[in-house]
Design an enzyme around this catalytic site. Structure first.
Site, PDB file in Angstrom:
ATOM      1  N   PHE A 484       0.797  -1.224   0.000  1.00 26.14           N
ATOM      2  CA  PHE A 484       0.000   0.000   0.000  1.00 26.14           C
ATOM      3  C   PHE A 484       0.830   1.275   0.000  1.00 26.14           C
ATOM      4  CE2 PHE A 484      -2.591  -3.293   2.024  1.00 26.14           C
ATOM      5  CZ  PHE A 484      -3.624  -3.316   1.119  1.00 26.14           C
ATOM      6  N   GLY A 485       2.110   1.152  -0.302  1.00 22.29           N
ATOM      7  CA  GLY A 485       2.929   2.361  -0.338  1.00 22.29           C
ATOM      8  C   GLY A 485       4.361   2.038   0.053  1.00 22.29           C
ATOM      9  N   ASP A 598      -3.702 -12.624   4.341  1.00 19.78           N
ATOM     10  CA  ASP A 598      -2.730 -12.258   3.300  1.00 19.78           C
ATOM     11  C   ASP A 598      -1.348 -12.801   3.666  1.00 19.78           C
ATOM     12  OD1 ASP A 598      -1.983 -11.183   0.905  1.00 19.78           O
ATOM     13  OD2 ASP A 598      -1.690  -9.148   1.672  1.00 19.78           O
TER      14      ASP A 598
END
Ligand SMILES: *[C@@H]1O[C@H](CO)[C@@H](O)[C@H](O)[C@H]1NC(C)=O
Ligand SMILES: *[C@@H]1O[C@H](CO)[C@@H](O)[C@H](O)[C@H]1NC(C)=O
Ligand SMILES: *[C@@H]1O[C@H](CO)[C@@H](O)[C@H](O)[C@H]1NC(C)=O
Ligand SMILES: *[C@@H]1O[C@H](CO)[C@@H](O)[C@H](O)[C@H]1NC(C)=O
Ligand SMILES: *[C@@H]1O[C@H](CO)[C@@H](O)[C@H](O)[C@H]1NC(C)=O
Ligand SMILES: *[C@@H]1O[C@H](CO)[C@@H](O)[C@H](O)[C@H]1NC(C)=O
Ligand SMILES: *[C@@H]1O[C@H](CO)[C@@H](O)[C@H](O)[C@H]1NC(C)=O
Ligand SMILES: *[C@@H]1O[C@H](CO)[C@@H](O)[C@H](O)[C@H]1NC(C)=O
Ligand SMILES: *[C@@H]1O[C@H](CO)[C@@H](O)[C@H](O)[C@H]1NC(C)=O
Ligand SMILES: *[C@@H]1O[C@H](CO)[C@@H](O)[C@H](O)[C@H]1NC(C)=O
Ligand SMILES: *[C@@H]1O[C@H](CO)[C@@H](O)[C@H](O)[C@H]1NC(C)=O
Length: 770
Positions: A484-485, A598
């Site tokens: 996410f970044g 995940d």
């Protein structure tokens, strides 16, 4: 920006309150005074001084509080002399004495003065310190005629000293309020005990209630330490001995408060919820009560709190209703037969009732010296930094030894034991175990022993401090790109290395996922889960600060043919077992029931000793106590099974290429059926692992990925299978998605959005089914 804002505030204040300008001032001089209803405000609006009524009380007191948290009183002037009306005023005499006067100019309270000055000013500083100084002298603390920091109430603010001014004999310590409605001094005090080595103790009257371990050069041993949040300091010289803590991150509001019931709490202000959260609260466990096991015994807290006599001691009297018992030296301890020492690790050292310190001796000399003297019962290093140094010796009874509260922040101590008790079975340390009957414990003890208050908080960092820690998010500091970044390496002011995850605004992780992740990790504590140290939400930024993992992630080693040989068999076993333990904690033992969803090699981070830590909880889901059906648990078992087989084979499940099988799972299954499972293993390991053990691991891996979820073991069963090598394992059935049918177009629904899957998405049908 901020200055403009302040200026604007200032201008509007002047405009609206031009008649009563004194309200916004931060100081008073002999010509001015503060009436009930008026306030002093520190220059950057952090603290206020004024009159208040605590709780339900009708009386008025003069005090200092956080401007934005008016209910939090950090200091009270007239604790012993309540004011019965609202006519009192605070002023400063011509010589510099602060005085609180009643309607007829009678003195209610006054500050003491060491000397008089010509131009006294009393000023409320941004630290929360009310100081009196001479207007013509500089404002360094040496020149204060008087300061409220020298007379603490129940709260120690950052920068305040707790301890002794040896020149004047002044002792600064905290005294509890009588109750939430009554600030007059209660029964409890929190002081720096400076006998032999400094340590922090809470007293009930003159009786010790609780003590930390001694200052070991870096922290107070054996109590929880949060040195990434604040910097603890002990100054010990011929002029003064004191403890002080300083916040690294000045916007963070934190206090150390002694509450009316005798608990000492480190509190941090959560601005978003506008609540105080305790990151530690002592005593919160049975063992922390001073000397509660009696002399010569150790209090441990494994599953239940219990007392054990130290080796070389035996229980004298059977415990009666008032005392648990006393441990005395056993018959054989005659000091003639050649005594030895045994080490107790990770404990809080005993109190220094009769003890000596020699800082220039090393541990060998210490042992020799202690052995020479029959009354010497134990010795230890006084400093643990470096290789350890200094010599502490105890004579007479050993009081208040307990297992350390946090792992690894205790110390080692060497206890004298008669040689006769050491012979024979060297590992068996037979102890007289003395479990206190539960009926004897007041109910509150049992409850507080089980509740842990410090797992529901997280510190907020300012953007400025995060930016400084990462050199302005420089590319040199960039570790990689997470889901996410970007992730950066950073260094906090205390030197601690951290990983900083900066969520990009267009990242898939929205506000919800972000909150989810924070909420989750802040509450989870396990050695196989990565630890969240704090976060930053400012402007558009959402940033998470984690402990730093120097060895990156598992995929970095596993799927790189130049590095896979760095992972030996022992390391891989430790990684597999660690992941299993982390998952078991998530599923079964943490307060929340968490499904990670995940789990993949890139989300397994490795610390400096290659211990695995599960990370990235952005997609995790929390389940209520009963909601977590066995089926859901078994789903994650699949992820684990894949990860296990990947770890053994150094092959990625998804881009597996082999002529006959299309996935690693299919390949493993084919080999298993042919009784050639060991061929799966990374060739670099083939001489390291025994055939039987290897077969066992592959068996467990295949059990986890069976097509029918009902056949898969739970994490509890998996951990048992991995750790207890004598359990017979069932034969696995055909795995899910071992053929091309399952591999194509796997879509994992996550938070309502369909997402094309990149990792081990082998759980599609079960996810849909829920
Ligand atoms: C109290 O002191 C002030 C200032 O010194 C004085 O103006 C006032 O008259 C005094 N009040 C009484 C009741 O003595
Ligand atoms: C003010 O204080 C003086 C001295 O403490 C006392 O004698 C007097 O009664 C007080 N006056 C009032 C109104 O409380
Ligand atoms: C002032 O000093 C006296 C005597 O030393 C002491 O009893 C009193 O508590 C002190 N007052 C304050 C406010 O410190
Ligand atoms: C200190 O003294 C100077 C000069 O007399 C004066 O201008 C200033 O206002 C004083 N400061 C305070 C805080 O009273
Ligand atoms: C007082 O202290 C502040 C901050 O430490 C400093 O900026 C200021 O110059 C000092 N003032 C004097 C008169 O020393
Ligand atoms: C303080 O101690 C006294 C006796 O020493 C006792 O009566 C009182 O209940 C105690 N107060 C608290 C709040 O523990
Ligand atoms: C403190 O001592 C008082 C009696 O002196 C007792 O009632 C109280 O329970 C004690 N407090 C604690 C926390 O042990
Ligand atoms: C903080 O507030 C949020 C919502 O406002 C709530 O869900 C959460 O439980 C609160 N946290 C604590 C620790 O009170
Ligand atoms: C319990 O033990 C203590 C200390 O040994 C003793 O003083 C007390 O009298 C004993 N109480 C009973 C009921 O035996
Ligand atoms: C401390 O130990 C050293 C080395 O054994 C010795 O020379 C010294 O006299 C000792 N100091 C004290 C105060 O006992
Ligand atoms: C043993 O140590 C104690 C306490 O320091 C001391 O009083 C005593 O003299 C020592 N005995 C010997 C034989 O050194």
């Amino acid at each position: 920006m901020e200055n403009l804002h302040l200026l604007y505030n200032f201008i509007s204040c002047v405009f609206i309150l031009s008649i009563k300008l004194s309200i916004a001032a931060d100081n008073i001089t002999p010509s001015r005074f503060i009436r009930d209803g008026e306030k002093l405000v520190s220059s950057s609006q952090r603290f206020e001084l004024g009159f208040f009524s605590p709780g339900k009380s009708k009386y008025r007191y003069l005090g200092i509080w956080y401007k934005q948290i008016p209910d939090t009183i950090v200091w009270v002037a007239n604790r012993n002399s309540p004011i019965f009306d609202s006519n009192a005023v605070l002023t400063i005499s011509n010589g510099g004495k602060l005085v609180l006067l009643n309607q007829t100019n009678g003195t209610i309270w006054s500050s003491n003065l060491s000397r008089e000055v010509k131009n006294p000013v009393a000023q409320l500083l941004d630290t929360g310190n009310l100081v009196v100084r001479d207007n013509f002298s500089s404002n360094s603390s040496e020149d204060y005629l008087w300061q409220s920091f020298d007379h603490p109430s129940d709260t120690l603010l950052a920068g305040m000293k707790l301890g002794w001014d040896l020149k004047t004999g002044l002792e600064r310590y905290q005294t509890s309020w009588k109750s939430d409605d009554d600030p007059s001094p209660g029964n409890y005090t929190h002081r720096l005990d400076i006998h032999v080595l400094p340590k922090l103790c809470t007293y009930n009257g003159s009786v010790k209630l609780l003590c930390s371990g001694p200052w070991n050069g870096a922290i107070f041993a054996a109590i929880p330490s949060y040195s990434y949040l604040y910097k603890p300091t002990v100054v010990d010289n011929e002029d003064e001995i004191y403890y002080r803590y300083d916040s690294y991150n000045s916007p963070v509001i934190m206090t150390l408060k002694l509450n009316p019931s005798g608990k000492i709490q480190h509190l941090i202000w959560n601005e978003r919820n506008r609540t105080w959260e305790a990151f530690f609260s002592l005593p919160d466990r049975f063992c922390q009560f001073y000397g509660h096991c009696g002399a010569n015994s150790i209090c441990s807290f494994d599953k239940k709190p219990h007392c054990e006599c130290l080796k070389g001691f035996e229980l004298k009297s059977h415990h009666n209703k008032t005392r648990p018992g006393t441990c005395v030296r056993s018959q054989s301890s005659d000091c003639k037969s050649g005594d030895r020492f045994i080490m107790l690790d990770d404990v809080k050292l005993p109190d220094f009732v009769e003890a000596s310190l020699n800082e220039s001796m090393n541990v060998k000399e210490c042992e020799a010296e202690c052995l020479k003297n029959c009354t010497c019962r134990a010795y230890a290093n006084s400093k643990v930094t470096g290789e350890g140094s200094g010599c502490l010796m105890w004579f007479g009874d050993l009081i208040d030894i307990r297992k350390a509260d946090d792992r690894n922040n205790g110390q080692s101590i060497y206890i004298r034991v008669p040689a006769s008790e050491l012979g024979g079975k060297k590992l068996l340390w037979i102890l007289v175990i003395l479990v206190l009957p539960a009926i004897l414990l007041p109910a509150s003890y049992i409850i507080s022993a089980n509740s842990r208050t410090r797992d529901s908080w997280f510190p907020m960092f300012s953007l400025a401090s995060v930016s400084a820690a990462t050199a302005n998010f420089s590319t040199e500091n960039k570790l990689g790109e997470g889901g996410f970044g970007p992730v950066y390496k950073g260094r906090l002011l205390n030197g601690q290395e951290v990983a900083v995850k900066r969520l990009s605004s267009q990242s898939g992780q929205g506000q919800e996922e972000f909150k989810n992740e924070i909420k989750l990790i802040a509450k989870l504590q396990h050695r196989n889960l990565v630890r969240l140290l704090g976060c930053c939400i400012e402007l558009e930024e959402k940033i998470l600060i984690y402990e730093y993992m120097p060895n990156k992630s598992l995929d970095f080693f596993l799927f790189d043919s130049t590095k896979e040989n760095l992972l030996g068999w022992g390391t891989r076993v430790r990684i597999i077992e660690g992941i299993a333990q982390g998952l078991l904690y998530l599923h079964q033992y943490s307060r929340l029931r968490v499904i990670h969803r995940d789990l993949k090699a890139s989300n397994i981070l490795l610390d400096k000793d290659m211990n695995p830590k599960i990370s990235d909880f952005g997609m995790a889901r929390i389940f209520g106590g009963d909601e977590l059906q066995s089926k859901t648990k078994r789903i994650v078992g699949t992820y684990f099974g894949v990860l296990l087989l990947e770890t053994l084979s150094s092959k990625r499940n998804t881009d597996f290429s082999n002529t006959n099988s299309l996935t690693l799972l299919g390949h493993a299954w084919d080999l298993w059926k042919d009784d050639r499972a060991w061929e799966l293993i990374d060739p670099t390991l083939q001489n390291e692992a025994s055939y039987l053990i290897l077969n066992r691991y592959i068996n467990v891996g295949l059990l986890c990925v069976q097509e029918d979820a009902a056949d898969r073991p739970t994490m509890f069963e998996v951990v048992s299978m991995l750790t207890n090598k004598t359990i017979n394992l069932p034969h696995p059935r055909q795995p899910a998605f071992s053929s091309i049918r399952g591999l194509k177009n796997t879509i994992l629904p996550a938070n309502g959005k369909a997402r094309v899957c990149s990792g081990n998405c082998l759980t599609l049908s079960e996810m849909d089914a829920r």
